[in-house]
Design a protein around this motif. Sequence first.
Motif, PDB file in Angstrom:
ATOM      1  N   LYS A  26       5.974   2.919  -5.802  1.00  0.00           N
ATOM      2  CA  LYS A  26       5.487   3.240  -4.455  1.00  0.00           C
ATOM      3  C   LYS A  26       3.984   3.031  -4.289  1.00  0.00           C
ATOM      4  O   LYS A  26       3.494   2.925  -3.154  1.00  0.00           O
ATOM      5  CB  LYS A  26       5.854   4.679  -4.099  1.00  0.00           C
ATOM      6  CG  LYS A  26       7.361   4.910  -3.994  1.00  0.00           C
ATOM      7  CD  LYS A  26       7.667   6.340  -3.609  1.00  0.00           C
ATOM      8  CE  LYS A  26       9.158   6.585  -3.488  1.00  0.00           C
ATOM      9  NZ  LYS A  26       9.466   7.982  -3.121  1.00  0.00           N
ATOM     10  N   THR A  27       3.238   2.993  -5.385  1.00  0.00           N
ATOM     11  CA  THR A  27       1.800   2.761  -5.298  1.00  0.00           C
ATOM     12  C   THR A  27       1.535   1.259  -5.218  1.00  0.00           C
ATOM     13  O   THR A  27       2.041   0.491  -6.029  1.00  0.00           O
ATOM     14  CB  THR A  27       1.082   3.360  -6.511  1.00  0.00           C
ATOM     15  OG1 THR A  27       1.265   4.784  -6.502  1.00  0.00           O
ATOM     16  CG2 THR A  27      -0.403   3.048  -6.479  1.00  0.00           C
ATOM     17  N   ARG A  28       0.735   0.840  -4.220  1.00  0.00           N
ATOM     18  CA  ARG A  28       0.507  -0.590  -4.007  1.00  0.00           C
ATOM     19  C   ARG A  28      -0.944  -0.855  -3.608  1.00  0.00           C
ATOM     20  O   ARG A  28      -1.622   0.022  -3.059  1.00  0.00           O
ATOM     21  CB  ARG A  28       1.422  -1.127  -2.907  1.00  0.00           C
ATOM     22  CG  ARG A  28       2.897  -0.865  -3.110  1.00  0.00           C
ATOM     23  CD  ARG A  28       3.715  -1.456  -1.979  1.00  0.00           C
ATOM     24  NE  ARG A  28       3.252  -0.991  -0.676  1.00  0.00           N
ATOM     25  CZ  ARG A  28       3.507  -1.622   0.476  1.00  0.00           C
ATOM     26  NH1 ARG A  28       4.177  -2.751   0.480  1.00  0.00           N
ATOM     27  NH2 ARG A  28       3.060  -1.124   1.622  1.00  0.00           N
ATOM     28  N   ILE A  29      -1.374  -2.070  -3.881  1.00  0.00           N
ATOM     29  CA  ILE A  29      -2.651  -2.554  -3.374  1.00  0.00           C
ATOM     30  C   ILE A  29      -2.342  -3.469  -2.194  1.00  0.00           C
ATOM     31  O   ILE A  29      -1.553  -4.407  -2.314  1.00  0.00           O
ATOM     32  CB  ILE A  29      -3.445  -3.282  -4.461  1.00  0.00           C
ATOM     33  CG1 ILE A  29      -3.873  -2.283  -5.550  1.00  0.00           C
ATOM     34  CG2 ILE A  29      -4.680  -3.975  -3.870  1.00  0.00           C
ATOM     35  CD1 ILE A  29      -4.571  -2.918  -6.732  1.00  0.00           C
ATOM     36  N   VAL A  30      -2.938  -3.177  -1.042  1.00  0.00           N
ATOM     37  CA  VAL A  30      -2.581  -3.826   0.218  1.00  0.00           C
ATOM     38  C   VAL A  30      -3.787  -4.567   0.787  1.00  0.00           C
ATOM     39  O   VAL A  30      -4.913  -4.059   0.753  1.00  0.00           O
ATOM     40  CB  VAL A  30      -2.081  -2.778   1.239  1.00  0.00           C
ATOM     41  CG1 VAL A  30      -1.749  -3.424   2.577  1.00  0.00           C
ATOM     42  CG2 VAL A  30      -0.866  -2.032   0.685  1.00  0.00           C
ATOM     43  N   TYR A  31      -3.522  -5.760   1.306  1.00  0.00           N
ATOM     44  CA  TYR A  31      -4.565  -6.565   1.952  1.00  0.00           C
ATOM     45  C   TYR A  31      -4.545  -6.307   3.454  1.00  0.00           C
ATOM     46  O   TYR A  31      -3.517  -6.467   4.114  1.00  0.00           O
ATOM     47  CB  TYR A  31      -4.319  -8.052   1.684  1.00  0.00           C
ATOM     48  CG  TYR A  31      -5.360  -8.986   2.270  1.00  0.00           C
ATOM     49  CD1 TYR A  31      -6.711  -8.797   2.019  1.00  0.00           C
ATOM     50  CD2 TYR A  31      -4.981 -10.066   3.071  1.00  0.00           C
ATOM     51  CE1 TYR A  31      -7.663  -9.651   2.537  1.00  0.00           C
ATOM     52  CE2 TYR A  31      -5.928 -10.933   3.606  1.00  0.00           C
ATOM     53  CZ  TYR A  31      -7.274 -10.721   3.330  1.00  0.00           C
ATOM     54  OH  TYR A  31      -8.224 -11.579   3.846  1.00  0.00           O
ATOM     55  N   CYS A  32      -5.677  -5.891   4.002  1.00  0.00           N
ATOM     56  CA  CYS A  32      -5.787  -5.607   5.435  1.00  0.00           C
ATOM     57  C   CYS A  32      -6.150  -6.892   6.170  1.00  0.00           C
ATOM     58  O   CYS A  32      -7.317  -7.127   6.531  1.00  0.00           O
ATOM     59  CB  CYS A  32      -6.828  -4.518   5.691  1.00  0.00           C
ATOM     60  SG  CYS A  32      -6.526  -2.980   4.803  1.00  0.00           S
ATOM     61  N   LYS A  33      -5.183  -7.700   6.410  1.00  0.00           N
ATOM     62  CA  LYS A  33      -5.410  -9.044   6.954  1.00  0.00           C
ATOM     63  C   LYS A  33      -5.772  -8.991   8.436  1.00  0.00           C
ATOM     64  O   LYS A  33      -5.091  -8.352   9.238  1.00  0.00           O
ATOM     65  CB  LYS A  33      -4.159  -9.900   6.766  1.00  0.00           C
ATOM     66  CG  LYS A  33      -4.327 -11.351   7.222  1.00  0.00           C
ATOM     67  CD  LYS A  33      -3.099 -12.165   6.896  1.00  0.00           C
ATOM     68  CE  LYS A  33      -3.241 -13.604   7.369  1.00  0.00           C
ATOM     69  NZ  LYS A  33      -4.373 -14.287   6.742  1.00  0.00           N
ATOM     70  N   THR A  34      -6.868  -9.668   8.792  1.00  0.00           N
ATOM     71  CA  THR A  34      -7.288  -9.798  10.187  1.00  0.00           C
ATOM     72  C   THR A  34      -7.732 -11.243  10.425  1.00  0.00           C
ATOM     73  O   THR A  34      -7.771 -12.061   9.500  1.00  0.00           O
ATOM     74  CB  THR A  34      -8.460  -8.854  10.520  1.00  0.00           C
ATOM     75  OG1 THR A  34      -9.621  -9.278   9.777  1.00  0.00           O
ATOM     76  CG2 THR A  34      -8.139  -7.409  10.174  1.00  0.00           C
ATOM     77  N   ALA A  35      -8.106 -11.537  11.654  1.00  0.00           N
ATOM     78  CA  ALA A  35      -8.554 -12.895  11.997  1.00  0.00           C
ATOM     79  C   ALA A  35      -9.808 -13.276  11.227  1.00  0.00           C
ATOM     80  O   ALA A  35     -10.050 -14.462  10.955  1.00  0.00           O
ATOM     81  CB  ALA A  35      -8.809 -12.984  13.500  1.00  0.00           C
ATOM     82  N   ASN A  36     -10.622 -12.300  10.866  1.00  0.00           N
ATOM     83  CA  ASN A  36     -11.889 -12.575  10.181  1.00  0.00           C
ATOM     84  C   ASN A  36     -11.768 -12.568   8.661  1.00  0.00           C
ATOM     85  O   ASN A  36     -12.765 -12.778   7.976  1.00  0.00           O
ATOM     86  CB  ASN A  36     -12.940 -11.535  10.602  1.00  0.00           C
ATOM     87  CG  ASN A  36     -13.240 -11.601  12.084  1.00  0.00           C
ATOM     88  OD1 ASN A  36     -13.233 -12.672  12.673  1.00  0.00           O
ATOM     89  ND2 ASN A  36     -13.492 -10.442  12.686  1.00  0.00           N
ATOM     90  N   ARG A  37     -10.563 -12.310   8.157  1.00  0.00           N
ATOM     91  CA  ARG A  37     -10.385 -12.238   6.701  1.00  0.00           C
ATOM     92  C   ARG A  37      -9.457 -13.354   6.254  1.00  0.00           C
ATOM     93  O   ARG A  37      -8.282 -13.371   6.597  1.00  0.00           O
ATOM     94  CB  ARG A  37      -9.825 -10.870   6.300  1.00  0.00           C
ATOM     95  CG  ARG A  37     -10.824  -9.735   6.527  1.00  0.00           C
ATOM     96  CD  ARG A  37     -10.215  -8.381   6.304  1.00  0.00           C
ATOM     97  NE  ARG A  37     -11.187  -7.332   6.599  1.00  0.00           N
ATOM     98  CZ  ARG A  37     -10.869  -6.118   7.023  1.00  0.00           C
ATOM     99  NH1 ARG A  37      -9.602  -5.785   7.206  1.00  0.00           N
ATOM    100  NH2 ARG A  37     -11.824  -5.229   7.270  1.00  0.00           N
ATOM    101  N   SER A  38      -9.991 -14.280   5.501  1.00  0.00           N
ATOM    102  CA  SER A  38      -9.202 -15.416   5.031  1.00  0.00           C
ATOM    103  C   SER A  38      -8.391 -15.018   3.810  1.00  0.00           C
ATOM    104  O   SER A  38      -8.589 -13.954   3.223  1.00  0.00           O
ATOM    105  CB  SER A  38     -10.124 -16.585   4.682  1.00  0.00           C
ATOM    106  OG  SER A  38     -11.012 -16.204   3.647  1.00  0.00           O
ATOM    107  N   GLY A  39      -7.481 -15.877   3.429  1.00  0.00           N
ATOM    108  CA  GLY A  39      -6.664 -15.608   2.254  1.00  0.00           C
ATOM    109  C   GLY A  39      -5.262 -15.192   2.633  1.00  0.00           C
ATOM    110  O   GLY A  39      -5.037 -14.574   3.680  1.00  0.00           O
TER     111      GLY A  39
END
Length: 416
Positions: free
Chosen positions: A261-274
């Motif tokens: 249940k523990t995870r590392i999450v990417y907060c993806k937005t228009a200004n964040r590539s990848g």
Amino acid sequence: MNKAKQFRISEAVVEEAFCRVKANKGAAGVDRQSLEQFEQDLDKNLFKVWNRMPSGTYFPPAVRSVEIPKASGGTRTLGIPTVGDRVAQMVVKMHLEPEVDKLFHPDSYGYRPGRSALQAVGRTRERCFKYGWVIDLDIKAFFDSINHNLMLELVRRHTQDRWILLYIERWLKAKLQREDGTLVDRDCGSPQGSVISPLLANIFMHHAFDRWMAEQFPHIPFERYADDVVLHAVTEAQAKHVLSRIRERLFVYKLEVHPEKTRIVYCKTANRSGDYTPTSFTFLGYTFRPRSCQNSRGEIFLGYGPGISDAAGKRIRKEIRSWKLHLRSDASLQELATAVNAKAQGWINYFGCYNKRDLQSTLAVLNADLVKWASRKFRRLYRQPKKIREWLTKIADSNPSLFAHWRFGCPPYVLR
């Protein structure tokens, strides 16, 4: 004071404790005595609690075990003390909480005076704008895993009152009564459902996590609600390093980070590539994920924020359907509104703060049930949903505040 009374606990404090217990409501314990039944002979019942607590002769009865379903699947065990025991626990909480709460971390939000889950959600939202990575931390079976010796050691750092230490130890060790009547000894854990457990949990996590984070990683902000924790990092590497250190730290306190249940999450937005996964996490009933947003100039862009989670929406729809409003053809529209508005307004107050469209979609189930109700109640409208919606819309136009979900922006013509 009577020499037999070792500790100073006034009758007035016990009376105030009952008032707070009554306000919190709650089910009966192992004695099956409800709050209403307890109150029928209130003076006698409160005297029993008060008479024993100052003398050190109060011993808590067993805690009733109740299994409730978890949103993520499986069940969670609640421990329900008797009403009298909840009063005794409230007496201790009233004495201890003012002393420890002022020491707690400002981003500890759970079960604290003047703090709320919505504050934690709002703070998380703000920080997801600033930080590209989140550690969605889950502590495995936290309330069931609290070590009693460690817990008592930590409480001693905050009070030397012998009666507080005495009763907390007794509550930690109180037996658990299963639904079949068998009694189970407990050598760890503090039962969810008791009055004192949330405060003990905050004391434990204050020392095991909050203070340590402030000392070791002052540049890593977090929000904690009891054992639910979200942390923010600048890079994935930073998040992985912090999570590794947290695992080591919690192990010292005999706690385990949940491996699935523990995870590392990417907060993806228009200004964040990848292109990373996962890009969403759920915290306190809200799912944070990339969402279409509109700026002040009306431009659409990809942002990141909270909205009611699928699990919470499913629970709400299930509860609405359990009301079977369409079968209440004996009731008027006003009577239906009176029956549902308090509950609906509660959902709106909590889940309507962010991305209200998702909640509107969920509450539209109410409109569908109202159409079914009208179809059964009025023969002339039987199986004519279009006419029913037109009729309800006219009522909503003349009385838009009749239903809470209409006021919220979910008019009769919106159906799920």
